[in-house]
Design a protein around this motif. Structure first.
Motif: not given
Length: 282
Positions: A131-132, A184-193
């Protein structure tokens, strides 16, 4: 695997964090982080569907638990773990050697740009490590090139923040606010949520049969409230480091109270929700 220093410019901030103090903390507490995710591991490993002779790439492998699990499932094959954290790779190597898993290898690499051999893997896996990426479109296209046609992709990613009690409690007590939705698309733990975003992203990268199955499990953060408080504060103390002392103390105590409120017979647990993502290389 050969360690590489090539880092995509969009991943430099992540590299500084994971190859810096954040990665060092994870490397110093491997069992704690693996315990937090332990309830997800059986379903994730089963979905990876590793065969006896498979070659598997583990992206964001951390200290190597998932890589070792894949290697054990492929006694005639191999599992290769990559991560941005040199410290975690060192821990993965030493632990793997001590446990006697000779077909698990590790290297520091940015999977977004690493020149993997085309179609060299039967599967790519990543447990909360995908997700990063600064450019997820480029990263998954690079991973797709590394997988043979018909090969598998298996990811465990977080569902949106509002379905994950742990991050909401930590943000509310230490940052003084709710965790905002991730773009969506921003790096971080919830970017593929977001399921639609994940399907579009993986389909464009060269994968087919993209499926997301929802899972919900408790995450364990410590044996008791004091143990969990020390662990989480060590990880997220930067959130309060620059506050005036009185406000910092107030938020630290709010975290302690939250830990006490979540203490039970299984330790300190918080609700969590993840997507089990599976796909096939076209």
């Amino acid at each position: 695997m050969t360690t590489t220093t090539d880092i995509d410019p969009t991943n430099r901030a992540q590299a500084q964090a994971w190859d810096g103090t954040e990665g060092d903390y994870w490397a110093a507490h491997p069992d704690r982080f693996d315990t937090a995710l332990a309830r997800y591991q059986p379903a994730f490993h089963a979905a990876c569907d590793v065969g006896p002779g498979d070659r598997v790439l583990d992206v964001g492998c951390g200290t190597g638990l998932t890589t070792r699990a894949a290697a054990r499932a492929a006694p005639d094959g191999e599992a290769v773990g990559v991560d941005l954290s040199a410290r975690m790779i060192d821990v993965a190597r030493s632990t793997t050697e001590a446990l006697g898993v000779p077909n698990a290898r590790f290297g520091r690499a940015d999977a977004q740009v690493h020149p993997f051999v085309t179609a060299e893997f039967d599967g790519v896996i990543s447990r909360t490590g995908a997700m990063f990426f600064g450019r997820p479109d480029a990263a998954f296209a690079n991973l797709a090139r590394a997988v043979r046609p018909g090969g598998r992709l298996t990811l465990l990613t977080w569902q949106p923040a509002d379905r994950n009690e742990w991050i909401q409690v930590f943000a509310r007590t230490l940052a003084g606010r709710e965790m905002p939705p991730s773009a969506p698309g921003q790096p971080g733990p919830f970017s593929l949520s977001d399921p639609d975003h994940v399907r579009d992203l993986l389909t464009a990268a060269g994968f087919a049969d993209v499926a997301l199955d929802g899972l919900a499990e408790p995450e364990v953060y410590g044996r008791d409230a004091e143990d969990a408080h020390a662990f989480v504060l060590g990880l997220l103390g930067w959130m309060v480091a620059d506050l005036p002392p009185a406000e910092r103390d107030r938020r630290v105590e709010a975290l302690r109270a939250a830990m006490a409120a979540h203490e039970g017979p299984d330790g300190v647990t918080f609700g969590s929700a993840a997507w089990l993502v599976t796909a096939r290389r076209r």
